[in-house]
Scaffold this active site. Structure first.
Site, PDB file in Angstrom:
ATOM      1  N   HIS A   2       0.816  -1.213   0.000  1.00  0.00           N
ATOM      2  CA  HIS A   2       0.000   0.000   0.000  1.00  0.00           C
ATOM      3  C   HIS A   2       0.852   1.266   0.000  1.00  0.00           C
ATOM      4  O   HIS A   2       0.366   2.344  -0.340  1.00  0.00           O
ATOM      5  CB  HIS A   2      -1.011   0.003   1.160  1.00  0.00           C
ATOM      6  N   ASP A  39       0.454  -7.858   1.969  1.00  0.00           N
ATOM      7  CA  ASP A  39       0.674  -6.414   1.819  1.00  0.00           C
ATOM      8  C   ASP A  39       2.172  -6.144   1.825  1.00  0.00           C
ATOM      9  O   ASP A  39       2.702  -5.442   2.675  1.00  0.00           O
ATOM     10  CB  ASP A  39      -0.025  -5.672   2.952  1.00  0.00           C
ATOM     11  N   GLY A  71       2.926   6.747   7.866  1.00  0.00           N
ATOM     12  CA  GLY A  71       4.239   6.919   7.270  1.00  0.00           C
ATOM     13  C   GLY A  71       5.237   5.868   7.699  1.00  0.00           C
ATOM     14  O   GLY A  71       6.286   5.711   7.081  1.00  0.00           O
ATOM     15  N   SER A 130       4.584   2.707   7.614  1.00  0.00           N
ATOM     16  CA  SER A 130       4.323   1.495   6.837  1.00  0.00           C
ATOM     17  C   SER A 130       5.586   1.012   6.151  1.00  0.00           C
ATOM     18  O   SER A 130       6.289   1.794   5.508  1.00  0.00           O
ATOM     19  CB  SER A 130       3.262   1.778   5.767  1.00  0.00           C
TER      20      SER A 130
END
Length: 285
Positions: free
Chosen positions: A83, A115, A189, A191
């Site tokens: 993502h 992900d 942020g 991630s």
């Protein structure tokens, strides 16, 4: 409504060590000795800063985080969340020394349903490659450290190093691959940043913060969910994807957690909550 089972794992044992030959420089692999003194926090922070990069996209107006997991000569491979890359079609990587490099996304078919995503960049500089834990005594209460570059961090480089502890680990991944629940505060942020154990080894990839803003992310691929009471506990935690998923880059099988007695979950024939839509680009869920 049929009932299925969810195995909530405390992991009082160890991960199963696996053999992955010919990994080249795909991260440094280390078997955890039975007795090892934890690294001092200052050393852990130094390790975290050396392996974590900022991923820039959209004319550098947005960003996420990533982990350097491989080096082959001048080519470095970075793992992040899928993502994060939804924010644009071109990317840059800012390394720990502040240099910025163009990066290319790599199509990894084995990352589907996870992900996870990967980027490559080229540099003549030497950068640290993360050490990935192949055997870890993950227990409830173990200290862990979540790292990344939150959008609201006021420091010059924006690096954030948070301490917390393991709270839940499931033996079946939620949609997106999330399995490790921990108490560390994480922000948008971060991630794609690493989750480190007390020895400075990467055990997971940050990607989902506490108190999700929409939907119900605690759904398994087969449509089952944990009991509502358990979901309420899960909402209090941040979540990471176990780092061993990165080794699906090879042809070798990925080890699974040992199985402990199961606890019931509810079969969802008509889910009350929809599967959540993609999160805002580069931000945690």
């Amino acid at each position: 409504m049929k009932c299925r089972t969810l195995i909530m794992m405390v992991l009082f044992g160890t991960f199963v060590a696996w053999s992955v030959p010919a990994l080249n420089a795909v991260a440094q692999l280390r078997l955890a000795p039975a007795l090892r003194q934890p690294a001092p926090e200052a050393r852990l922070r130094q390790i975290a800063e050396s392996i974590t990069v900022k991923i820039l996209y959209g004319a550098a107006e947005g960003w996420g985080s990533g982990i350097i997991v491989r080096s082959e000569g001048e080519v470095y491979t970075v793992v992040t969340n899928q993502h994060v890359l939804r924010g644009g079609t071109s990317y840059q990587v800012q390394t720990p020394d502040g240099r910025i490099y163009s990066a290319q996304a790599i199509a990894i078919s084995s990352f589907q349903d996870r992900d996870l995503a990967a980027l490559r960049f080229r540099s003549l500089q030497t950068y640290q490659v993360a050490t990935l834990a192949t055997s870890a005594q993950l227990r409830i209460g173990d200290r862990v450290y979540a790292v990344g570059f939150p959008a609201q961090n006021p420091t010059a480089r924006g690096f954030y190093f948070t301490e917390g502890q393991i709270s839940l680990v499931t033996n079946q991944a939620f949609i997106g691959g999330y399995q490790i629940g921990y108490t560390n505060p994480v922000e948008k942020g971060m991630s794609g940043g690493p989750l480190l154990n007390a020895d400075g080894e990467v055990i997971g990839v940050n990607g989902m913060h506490a108190y999700p803003l929409w939907g119900n992310p605690y759904i398994f691929p087969d449509g089952t969910t944990p009991p509502v009471a358990m979901q309420e506990q899960m909402r209090l935690l941040s979540w990471a994807i176990p780092i061993q998923n990165v080794f699906s880059l090879t042809s070798q099988s990925v080890p699974r957690y040992q199985t402990l007695p199961a606890a019931p979950v509810h079969r969802v024939e008509d889910p009350v909550y929809p599967v959540p839509p993609p999160p805002p680009p580069g931000f945690l869920w």
